[in-house]
Design an enzyme around this catalytic site. Sequence first.
Site, short mmCIF file in Angstrom:
data_model
loop_
_atom_site.label_atom_id
_atom_site.label_comp_id
_atom_site.label_asym_id
_atom_site.label_seq_id
_atom_site.Cartn_x
_atom_site.Cartn_y
_atom_site.Cartn_z
N GLY A 143 -39.80 26.95 48.48
CA GLY A 143 -39.24 28.16 47.88
C GLY A 143 -40.26 29.05 47.20
O GLY A 143 -39.91 29.84 46.32
N CYS B 294 -51.51 39.87 41.36
CA CYS B 294 -52.78 40.60 41.18
C CYS B 294 -52.53 41.89 40.40
O CYS B 294 -53.32 42.26 39.53
CB CYS B 294 -53.45 40.88 42.52
SG CYS B 294 -54.30 39.46 43.25
N HIS C 31 -49.52 29.97 41.38
CA HIS C 31 -49.02 30.03 40.00
C HIS C 31 -48.39 28.70 39.64
O HIS C 31 -47.80 28.02 40.47
CB HIS C 31 -48.02 31.17 39.82
CG HIS C 31 -46.88 31.17 40.80
ND1 HIS C 31 -47.01 31.65 42.08
CD2 HIS C 31 -45.60 30.74 40.69
CE1 HIS C 31 -45.86 31.51 42.72
NE2 HIS C 31 -44.98 30.95 41.90
N HIS D 207 -49.31 34.10 45.41
CA HIS D 207 -50.50 34.03 44.55
C HIS D 207 -50.29 32.77 43.73
O HIS D 207 -49.27 32.66 43.03
CB HIS D 207 -50.59 35.29 43.68
CG HIS D 207 -51.77 35.33 42.75
ND1 HIS D 207 -52.67 36.41 42.72
CD2 HIS D 207 -52.20 34.47 41.80
CE1 HIS D 207 -53.60 36.18 41.80
NE2 HIS D 207 -53.33 35.00 41.21
N ASN E 167 -44.79 25.67 43.42
CA ASN E 167 -44.11 25.66 44.71
C ASN E 167 -45.08 26.18 45.76
O ASN E 167 -45.73 27.21 45.54
CB ASN E 167 -42.86 26.55 44.66
CG ASN E 167 -41.81 26.02 43.69
OD1 ASN E 167 -41.53 24.83 43.67
ND2 ASN E 167 -41.26 26.90 42.88
N HIS F 105 -45.64 27.04 37.04
CA HIS F 105 -44.56 27.26 36.09
C HIS F 105 -44.75 26.26 34.94
O HIS F 105 -44.93 25.06 35.18
CB HIS F 105 -43.21 26.97 36.74
CG HIS F 105 -42.86 27.85 37.92
ND1 HIS F 105 -42.01 28.92 37.83
CD2 HIS F 105 -43.27 27.80 39.21
CE1 HIS F 105 -41.89 29.49 39.03
NE2 HIS F 105 -42.65 28.83 39.88
N CYS G 189 -50.51 42.38 46.24
CA CYS G 189 -50.02 41.14 45.62
C CYS G 189 -49.44 41.44 44.23
O CYS G 189 -50.12 42.01 43.38
CB CYS G 189 -51.15 40.12 45.52
SG CYS G 189 -50.73 38.69 44.51
N ASP H 158 -42.03 34.33 32.60
CA ASP H 158 -41.30 34.56 33.84
C ASP H 158 -40.18 35.55 33.60
O ASP H 158 -39.49 35.48 32.58
CB ASP H 158 -40.75 33.23 34.39
CG ASP H 158 -40.35 33.33 35.85
OD1 ASP H 158 -41.03 32.73 36.69
OD2 ASP H 158 -39.35 34.03 36.14
#
Length: 116
Positions: free
Chosen positions: A92, A7, A99, A97, A86, A101, A4, A30
């Site tokens: 998309g 990870c 997350h 994992h 998402n 934004h 991952c 990002d």
Amino acid sequence: MSDCLFCKIIAGEIPSSKVYEDDMVYAFKDIEPVAPIHYLIVPKEHISGASEINSENSKYVAHIFEVAAKIAADEGFSDGFRIITNCGEDAGQSVHHLHFHLLAGKKMGWSSDSAV
Ligand code: 5GP
Ligand code: ZN
């Protein structure tokens, strides 16, 4: 999970620009920002996405929102911010994992096809 991406970022095996870290979560910039401020906040436990949230792991979601509010206050997002997750193919999701934004720094529009 050994294969991952996030990870590996949490473990420091892949470099990232850290914004915040504690025992439960890691936040970093990002790599392809879509707003002047674009951070990702992730749980340190591997959860594949929002569809896998349950009574055992929902504490991470609450904590991630606490951390987002703290980052926004510390960095002075006085004009507002947006939090997005998402989940799955239609939304998309590209990294499996969980997350969130955290977006700020511009006036954002709103449609299901455009986050910013
Ligand atoms: P998703 O599309 O799954 O909602 O969001 C995944 C995000 O991870 C994307 O915004 C993408 O730019 C970001 N991303 C993908 N690979 C990396 C990486 O290696 N480092 C960082 N910092 N962000 C990444
Ligand atoms: Zn993971």
